[in-house]
Design an enzyme around this catalytic site. Sequence first.
Site, PDB file in Angstrom:
ATOM      1  N   CYS A 125       0.811  -1.223   0.000  1.00 57.84           N
ATOM      2  CA  CYS A 125       0.000   0.000   0.000  1.00 57.84           C
ATOM      3  C   CYS A 125       0.841   1.269   0.000  1.00 57.84           C
ATOM      4  O   CYS A 125       0.317   2.353  -0.268  1.00 57.84           O
ATOM      5  CB  CYS A 125      -0.918   0.017   1.213  1.00 57.84           C
ATOM      6  SG  CYS A 125      -2.253  -1.148   1.060  1.00 57.84           S
TER       7      CYS A 125
HETATM    8  N1  COA Z   1     -20.170  -9.029   7.689  1.00 57.51           N
HETATM    9  C1  COA Z   1     -20.692  -9.070   8.917  1.00 57.51           C
HETATM   10  N2  COA Z   1     -19.941  -9.252  10.024  1.00 57.51           N
HETATM   11  C2  COA Z   1     -18.622  -9.413   9.861  1.00 57.51           C
HETATM   12  C3  COA Z   1     -18.021  -9.389   8.599  1.00 57.51           C
HETATM   13  C4  COA Z   1     -18.847  -9.191   7.484  1.00 57.51           C
HETATM   14  N3  COA Z   1     -18.352  -9.139   6.241  1.00 57.51           N
HETATM   15  N4  COA Z   1     -16.694  -9.579   8.746  1.00 57.51           N
HETATM   16  C5  COA Z   1     -16.459  -9.719  10.046  1.00 57.51           C
HETATM   17  N5  COA Z   1     -17.620  -9.616  10.751  1.00 57.51           N
HETATM   18  C6  COA Z   1     -17.837  -9.749  12.194  1.00 57.51           C
HETATM   19  C7  COA Z   1     -16.759 -10.580  12.839  1.00 57.51           C
HETATM   20  O1  COA Z   1     -17.087 -11.935  12.787  1.00 57.51           O
HETATM   21  C8  COA Z   1     -16.768 -10.036  14.259  1.00 57.51           C
HETATM   22  O2  COA Z   1     -17.835 -10.624  14.966  1.00 57.51           O
HETATM   23  P1  COA Z   1     -17.694 -10.945  16.545  1.00 57.51           P
HETATM   24  O3  COA Z   1     -17.536  -9.605  17.196  1.00 57.51           O
HETATM   25  O4  COA Z   1     -18.999 -11.600  16.827  1.00 57.51           O
HETATM   26  O5  COA Z   1     -16.498 -11.813  16.681  1.00 57.51           O
HETATM   27  C9  COA Z   1     -17.091  -8.559  14.082  1.00 57.51           C
HETATM   28  O6  COA Z   1     -17.721  -8.452  12.798  1.00 57.51           O
HETATM   29  C10 COA Z   1     -15.882  -7.674  14.119  1.00 57.51           C
HETATM   30  O7  COA Z   1     -14.897  -8.183  13.226  1.00 57.51           O
HETATM   31  P2  COA Z   1     -13.490  -7.503  13.049  1.00 57.51           P
HETATM   32  O8  COA Z   1     -12.716  -8.247  11.997  1.00 57.51           O
HETATM   33  O9  COA Z   1     -12.833  -7.341  14.372  1.00 57.51           O
HETATM   34  O10 COA Z   1     -13.939  -6.096  12.448  1.00 57.51           O
HETATM   35  P3  COA Z   1     -13.250  -4.707  12.514  1.00 57.51           P
HETATM   36  O11 COA Z   1     -14.110  -3.781  13.226  1.00 57.51           O
HETATM   37  O12 COA Z   1     -11.803  -4.785  12.914  1.00 57.51           O
HETATM   38  O13 COA Z   1     -13.297  -4.275  10.952  1.00 57.51           O
HETATM   39  C11 COA Z   1     -11.797  -4.139   9.079  1.00 57.51           C
HETATM   40  C12 COA Z   1     -12.617  -5.035   9.979  1.00 57.51           C
HETATM   41  C13 COA Z   1     -10.995  -4.993   8.137  1.00 57.51           C
HETATM   42  C14 COA Z   1     -12.737  -3.235   8.306  1.00 57.51           C
HETATM   43  C15 COA Z   1     -10.879  -3.235   9.938  1.00 57.51           C
HETATM   44  O14 COA Z   1     -10.225  -4.007  10.917  1.00 57.51           O
HETATM   45  C16 COA Z   1      -9.822  -2.512   9.145  1.00 57.51           C
HETATM   46  O15 COA Z   1     -10.097  -1.816   8.176  1.00 57.51           O
HETATM   47  N6  COA Z   1      -8.584  -2.605   9.604  1.00 57.51           N
HETATM   48  C17 COA Z   1      -7.470  -1.921   8.969  1.00 57.51           C
HETATM   49  C18 COA Z   1      -7.109  -2.665   7.764  1.00 57.51           C
HETATM   50  C19 COA Z   1      -6.052  -2.012   6.958  1.00 57.51           C
HETATM   51  O16 COA Z   1      -5.751  -0.859   7.038  1.00 57.51           O
HETATM   52  N7  COA Z   1      -5.458  -2.799   6.162  1.00 57.51           N
HETATM   53  C20 COA Z   1      -4.493  -2.341   5.263  1.00 57.51           C
HETATM   54  C21 COA Z   1      -4.691  -3.147   4.064  1.00 57.51           C
HETATM   55  S1  COA Z   1      -3.969  -2.382   2.767  1.00 57.51           S
END
Ligand code: COA
Length: 376
Positions: A159
């Site tokens: 990225c």
């Molecule tokens: N739909 C519905 N629920 C979902 C889901 C989806 N597509 N994906 C995950 N969940 C659920 C999980 O199962 C979890 O449930 P639980 O609380 O019952 O265990 C809950 O949502 C939270 O999941 P989590 O993965 O912890 O979500 P989050 O709030 O961390 O959001 C991202 C996920 C990826 C959006 C976020 O972490 C993010 O953007 N992080 C930074 C990533 C980044 O910058 N990456 C760089 C890549 S270039």
Amino acid sequence: MELTHRPVISSTGLFTPSETISNAELVESFNNYVELFNTRNADAISAGEVEALAPSSVEFIEKASGIKARHVMAKDPILDPETMEPRWPERGNDELSILAEIGVLAARQALEKAGRDAKDVDAVLCAASNMQRPYPAMAIEIQQALGIDGFGFDMNVACSSATFGIQTAADYIRAGNARSVLVVSPEITSGHLNWRDRDSHFIFGDVATAVLVEDAAIAPAEHWDILGTKLKTVFSNNIRNNFGFLNRASPETEGTPDKLFVQEGRKVFKEVVPMVAQMIIDEADRLGIEPEGLRRLWLHQANAGMNRLIAHRVLGHEANDDESPTVLDTYGNTSSAGSIIAFHLNSEDLKAGDTGLICSFGAGYSAGTVFVRKAA
Ligand code: COA
């Protein structure tokens, strides 16, 4: 002409694919896949041998990431639950590859905006998180397509590729090794995204950007002075892609999910926000810039919440969309191109003397800052 060895951004270019996928379409397709999978594996699931898949939701995606839609090179058959991958015919060696093609479109726009003739460009850096092939370099293919006499090479810093590319280009200018360098970031992320993974299927979009970095002596009147660039990497396994040429040495793991993008999103969020905020503050201090005085932040576009927190730490108050614009809602995460899209679409209204920051962060971990000031 006497060179100044002062690097500036002369112009930028953007190619946006015409096809888009909304969250509603994406979730419908994903949930069809989940239903199919769970039906086909019903016996194994009830015997406890296979875990049932859970559905995705539009509300979760928008709340957790801020993404509402993304552009893709080809929508069909990504949404077909039986395929869920992009498909297009392989191009012959005598045709422009698809990655080079979109890079060229973005680059042409940047050259045109700067009034720059391709023959006056000295180098092309293809800075992106995935390349079409190991060699010949995409950069050389783009160089050839544009008719540039000089050199080109590919660089991958995930990225952060574009900001690493800008610093590399700026260093060529500072050293006097080049007067005009194109940094091209074609990102066909639909190829590395696991569209079957609930945790990440909504993240990415396709796009290409280009940045023309030049010596101030030859730059057009309307340009951005580069006040300083800083790069940082810290090893982390939290964003990973194990695809590579040695995969064939271990055929037993061919096609496993780790050969596509995988991440521990929550850990990334927690670790990268403080790292990047501190890096920006330290670099502003080194350059004698008051962070609170930054007119605009063009941050990497991965997560709206991350950007909110970083902008708050840097500016000392909750940033509005004018201070920290987002393109995440319509483009999704476009890997290295994100901060450049934000800059490209939201910089013309700034006035001469306004100072801003282009900042990327992502896998590696890697982060890059480019402080800029509008010259005219
Ligand atoms: N739909 C519905 N629920 C979902 C889901 C989806 N597509 N994906 C995950 N969940 C659920 C999980 O199962 C979890 O449930 P639980 O609380 O019952 O265990 C809950 O949502 C939270 O999941 P989590 O993965 O912890 O979500 P989050 O709030 O961390 O959001 C991202 C996920 C990826 C959006 C976020 O972490 C993010 O953007 N992080 C930074 C990533 C980044 O910058 N990456 C760089 C890549 S270039």
